[in-house]
Design an enzyme around this catalytic site. Structure first.
Site, PDB file in Angstrom:
ATOM      1  N   ASP A 163       0.863  -1.179   0.000  1.00 11.69           N
ATOM      2  CA  ASP A 163       0.000   0.000   0.000  1.00 11.69           C
ATOM      3  C   ASP A 163       0.900   1.230   0.000  1.00 11.69           C
ATOM      4  O   ASP A 163       1.522   1.552   1.017  1.00 11.69           O
ATOM      5  CB  ASP A 163      -0.895   0.012   1.245  1.00 11.69           C
ATOM      6  N   LYS A 231      -7.019   3.313  -3.555  1.00  9.60           N
ATOM      7  CA  LYS A 231      -7.422   3.342  -2.148  1.00  9.60           C
ATOM      8  C   LYS A 231      -7.643   4.778  -1.707  1.00  9.60           C
ATOM      9  O   LYS A 231      -6.851   5.666  -2.043  1.00  9.60           O
ATOM     10  CB  LYS A 231      -6.338   2.653  -1.309  1.00  9.60           C
ATOM     11  N   LYS A 267     -10.391   0.215  -2.616  1.00 10.22           N
ATOM     12  CA  LYS A 267     -10.346   0.028  -1.168  1.00 10.22           C
ATOM     13  C   LYS A 267     -10.648   1.341  -0.457  1.00 10.22           C
ATOM     14  O   LYS A 267      -9.810   2.234  -0.395  1.00 10.22           O
ATOM     15  CB  LYS A 267      -8.968  -0.485  -0.734  1.00 10.22           C
TER      16      LYS A 267
END
Length: 331
Positions: A163, A231, A267
């Site tokens: 991430d 995300k 996400k």
């Protein structure tokens, strides 16, 4: 197990290659991003609010709860993290409800790079992925060589997913190509010698991007650079995931897939705490992208506190009563 990034079919690869001119230089990328349709803020907010009124009951709700549990990235990202805390979190991820072994496992355990090896060992062959924040999380304020070293260290330790955070300062300054090249470089750093690669989730920190138009632009920029997931947030700022922003990102993924044939995951992270919230997001995914995205391969929740509420609602459906406050562990 290592994750192999799916190879695109010939049609998708061809359509993606046909967009190479868009990223040929800074001017071309700027023209493309600013040529995207402007976001109707009022319409977006209204659409998100309407989808949030949908209600599901009984068996459909039970299915949604289990699906949401299976999509959670269970996370600990604190300076006080210890190997013991990470191992305890891994145990909870494998058996979220120790009193009911029918409860699904979570999708991933997310930790800092120095805790990846601990999480990998604790999870063993459970099938739960290890995700690691890298690239100077959460601010992203570091030189590119440092970010790439951070990524490579996490991948070498066994991270299945990375991430990363974008340089919001560069994006807001209009240095789109700098952001594009950084994502590409981190994507390359996710590769392993055996040909597999960690999946790359690109965090925008949407609460700092100021406008919906910027969220649409950065979504396309990240996908063009090779993001496997986009995300919303780090969970470390005041404004994290919101339904309108997540809906906008889902729509960007839909349009990117229609244009290129390439599927990208989404996400939302931060601020999603209740089962009711989770169901709203699942409805958005279903209505915008459809069933192919309703799996942990393509949709995740970055919301560790959500798990406890899902477990309590799950027990309520099975027993007809709510549990006491000590039913779930405190993360």
């Amino acid at each position: 197990m290592p994750i192999t990034v799916p190879a695109y079919g010939k049609e998708a690869a061809g359509r993606l290659a046909s967009m190479a001119d868009v990223t040929a230089d800074d001017g071309a990328l700027r023209r493309f991003l600013h040529g995207l349709p402007g976001v109707d803020a009022v319409g977006l907010d209204a659409r998100a609010a309407t989808l949030g009124t949908r209600s599901i009951k009984t068996t459909a709700k039970a299915y949604a709860i289990d699906l949401a549990i299976s999509m959670i990235d269970l996370t600990t990202l604190e300076g006080a993290d210890t190997p013991g805390k990470v191992r305890a979190l891994c145990a909870k991820g494998v058996h979220p409800d120790p009193t009911d072994r029918t409860s699904p496992k979570v999708a991933a355990i997310c930790v800092y790079p120095d805790m990846v090896a601990t999480a990998k060992e604790a999870l063993g062959d459970s099938g739960i992925h290890v995700a690691s924040v890298a690239t100077a999380f959460p601010a992203g304020r570091a030189a590119l060589p440092v970010k790439l070293a951070d990524t490579r260290d996490a991948v070498a330790a066994g991270a299945d997913e990375i991430d990363m955070v974008i340089d919001r300062g560069a994006f807001l300054s209009g240095r789109y190509m700098d952001v594009f090249e950084e994502i590409k470089a981190v994507k390359e750093a996710c590769a392993r010698p055996d040909g597999t690669a960690a999946h790359l989730k690109v965090i925008f920190e949407t609460g700092e991007l100021q406008t919906y138009d910027n969220v649409r632009r950065v979504s396309w920029l990240a996908m063009l650079a090779g993001a496997d997931f986009i995300k919303t947030s780090t969970g470390k700022v005041a404004v994290n995931a919101t339904p309108p922003v997540t809906l906008l990102m889902l729509e960007a993924v839909r349009d990117f897939h229609a244009t290129t044939g390439v599927q990208v995951g989404v996400k939302p992270a931060g601020g999603i705490r209740t089962t009711k919230d989770a169901v709203k997001y699942l409805v958005m995914v279903n209505e915008t992208l459809g069933e192919p995205w309703l799996t942990a391969d393509w949709f995740r929740f970055g919301a560790s506190s959500l798990l406890n509420d899902l477990l309590m609602q799950r027990q309520k459906l099975s027993t007809g009563r709510y549990s006491g406050p000590d039913y779930v562990t405190v993360d």
